[in-house]
Every structure is written in C-alpha cells, then in structure tokens.
Design a protein around this motif. Structure first.
Motif, PDB file in Angstrom:
ATOM      1  N   THR A   7       0.828  -1.204   0.000  1.00 34.64           N
ATOM      2  CA  THR A   7       0.000   0.000   0.000  1.00 34.64           C
ATOM      3  C   THR A   7       0.859   1.250   0.000  1.00 34.64           C
ATOM      4  O   THR A   7       0.614   2.187  -0.780  1.00 34.64           O
ATOM      5  N   PHE A   8       1.864   1.292   0.867  1.00 36.12           N
ATOM      6  CA  PHE A   8       2.736   2.461   0.918  1.00 36.12           C
ATOM      7  C   PHE A   8       3.563   2.598  -0.357  1.00 36.12           C
ATOM      8  O   PHE A   8       3.861   3.702  -0.796  1.00 36.12           O
ATOM      9  N   LEU A   9       3.913   1.480  -0.980  1.00 37.97           N
ATOM     10  CA  LEU A   9       4.633   1.533  -2.248  1.00 37.97           C
ATOM     11  C   LEU A   9       3.762   2.160  -3.331  1.00 37.97           C
ATOM     12  O   LEU A   9       4.221   3.016  -4.091  1.00 37.97           O
ATOM     13  N   ILE A  10       2.508   1.780  -3.382  1.00 42.36           N
ATOM     14  CA  ILE A  10       1.590   2.346  -4.377  1.00 42.36           C
ATOM     15  C   ILE A  10       1.363   3.827  -4.107  1.00 42.36           C
ATOM     16  O   ILE A  10       1.353   4.645  -5.035  1.00 42.36           O
ATOM     17  N   VAL A  11       1.201   4.195  -2.836  1.00 45.33           N
ATOM     18  CA  VAL A  11       1.053   5.613  -2.484  1.00 45.33           C
ATOM     19  C   VAL A  11       2.289   6.394  -2.911  1.00 45.33           C
ATOM     20  O   VAL A  11       2.187   7.502  -3.448  1.00 45.33           O
ATOM     21  N   ALA A  12       3.454   5.825  -2.710  1.00 49.49           N
ATOM     22  CA  ALA A  12       4.696   6.499  -3.093  1.00 49.49           C
ATOM     23  C   ALA A  12       4.778   6.681  -4.599  1.00 49.49           C
ATOM     24  O   ALA A  12       5.181   7.746  -5.084  1.00 49.49           O
ATOM     25  N   VAL A  23       6.072  13.585   0.126  1.00 50.98           N
ATOM     26  CA  VAL A  23       5.138  12.498   0.437  1.00 50.98           C
ATOM     27  C   VAL A  23       5.627  11.198  -0.188  1.00 50.98           C
ATOM     28  O   VAL A  23       5.578  10.142   0.439  1.00 50.98           O
ATOM     29  N   ALA A  24       6.121  11.271  -1.411  1.00 49.93           N
ATOM     30  CA  ALA A  24       6.603  10.068  -2.091  1.00 49.93           C
ATOM     31  C   ALA A  24       7.807   9.482  -1.369  1.00 49.93           C
ATOM     32  O   ALA A  24       7.901   8.265  -1.199  1.00 49.93           O
ATOM     33  N   GLY A  25       8.724  10.337  -0.943  1.00 52.91           N
ATOM     34  CA  GLY A  25       9.903   9.857  -0.237  1.00 52.91           C
ATOM     35  C   GLY A  25       9.558   9.204   1.084  1.00 52.91           C
ATOM     36  O   GLY A  25      10.094   8.150   1.438  1.00 52.91           O
ATOM     37  N   THR A  26       8.648   9.827   1.808  1.00 56.42           N
ATOM     38  CA  THR A  26       8.233   9.278   3.101  1.00 56.42           C
ATOM     39  C   THR A  26       7.510   7.949   2.928  1.00 56.42           C
ATOM     40  O   THR A  26       7.782   6.982   3.654  1.00 56.42           O
ATOM     41  N   ALA A  27       6.591   7.888   1.970  1.00 56.94           N
ATOM     42  CA  ALA A  27       5.846   6.646   1.747  1.00 56.94           C
ATOM     43  C   ALA A  27       6.773   5.532   1.264  1.00 56.94           C
ATOM     44  O   ALA A  27       6.626   4.373   1.660  1.00 56.94           O
ATOM     45  N   ALA A  28       7.741   5.871   0.432  1.00 61.51           N
ATOM     46  CA  ALA A  28       8.694   4.863  -0.040  1.00 61.51           C
ATOM     47  C   ALA A  28       9.553   4.353   1.110  1.00 61.51           C
ATOM     48  O   ALA A  28       9.828   3.152   1.190  1.00 61.51           O
ATOM     49  N   MET A  29       9.961   5.242   1.997  1.00 65.52           N
ATOM     50  CA  MET A  29      10.764   4.823   3.145  1.00 65.52           C
ATOM     51  C   MET A  29       9.958   3.887   4.054  1.00 65.52           C
ATOM     52  O   MET A  29      10.464   2.861   4.505  1.00 65.52           O
ATOM     53  N   ILE A  30       8.701   4.238   4.305  1.00 62.80           N
ATOM     54  CA  ILE A  30       7.848   3.385   5.137  1.00 62.80           C
ATOM     55  C   ILE A  30       7.656   2.024   4.475  1.00 62.80           C
ATOM     56  O   ILE A  30       7.700   0.987   5.142  1.00 62.80           O
ATOM     57  N   ALA A  31       7.463   2.010   3.157  1.00 60.65           N
ATOM     58  CA  ALA A  31       7.288   0.742   2.439  1.00 60.65           C
ATOM     59  C   ALA A  31       8.536  -0.128   2.557  1.00 60.65           C
ATOM     60  O   ALA A  31       8.443  -1.341   2.759  1.00 60.65           O
ATOM     61  N   LYS A  32       9.707   0.482   2.441  1.00 59.56           N
ATOM     62  CA  LYS A  32      10.951  -0.278   2.568  1.00 59.56           C
ATOM     63  C   LYS A  32      11.100  -0.866   3.962  1.00 59.56           C
ATOM     64  O   LYS A  32      11.467  -2.034   4.125  1.00 59.56           O
ATOM     65  N   VAL A  33      10.821  -0.068   4.981  1.00 58.27           N
ATOM     66  CA  VAL A  33      10.945  -0.541   6.361  1.00 58.27           C
ATOM     67  C   VAL A  33       9.976  -1.682   6.616  1.00 58.27           C
ATOM     68  O   VAL A  33      10.349  -2.714   7.198  1.00 58.27           O
ATOM     69  N   LEU A  34       8.724  -1.530   6.195  1.00 55.43           N
ATOM     70  CA  LEU A  34       7.746  -2.590   6.413  1.00 55.43           C
ATOM     71  C   LEU A  34       8.113  -3.860   5.654  1.00 55.43           C
ATOM     72  O   LEU A  34       7.901  -4.966   6.146  1.00 55.43           O
ATOM     73  N   PHE A  35       8.677  -3.721   4.467  1.00 54.88           N
ATOM     74  CA  PHE A  35       9.087  -4.895   3.700  1.00 54.88           C
ATOM     75  C   PHE A  35      10.214  -5.634   4.408  1.00 54.88           C
ATOM     76  O   PHE A  35      10.202  -6.864   4.492  1.00 54.88           O
TER      77      PHE A  35
END
Length: 54
Positions: A7-12, A23-35
């Motif tokens: 979800t965060f990857l798609i938002v990014a 927003v894209a950078g933050t969402a991508a960082m969250i997606a990486k951490v969750l992965f």
C-alpha cells in the motif's frame, strides 16, 4: 504486513507521479521498512517452524 508495504509503495508511486516529492519519499521509506520487517518475520517464522519439526 506485506499488504501495508505494498500500500505504501503504491502511495509512493502515485505521489511521485503527481510531483509530491516529500510524500513520495516518506511513503517509499515506510514501504521499505515494512518490507524488511516482513522479511525478518518470515525468516524467524521459518526457523521456528523447522526447529519445532526437528
């Protein structure tokens, strides 16, 4: 948890396409951490599964 990472990857990706860099950078960082957390949980789960079978 993998669903949240996707979800965060798609938002990014959408935010990056629309030009929202922060927003894209933050969402991508969250997606990486969750992965990474998901992968760690998967490895721990597999180790525990095989340890119990032995």
């Amino acid at each position: 948890m993998l669903g949240w990472a996707l979800t965060f990857l798609i938002v990014a990706l959408i935010a990056a396409a629309l030009g929202f860099g922060g927003v894209a950078g933050t969402a991508a960082m969250i997606a990486k951490v969750l992965f990474v957390v998901f992968l760690i949980a998967l490895v721990v789960s597999l180790v525990m599964h095989f340890a119990r079978r032995a």
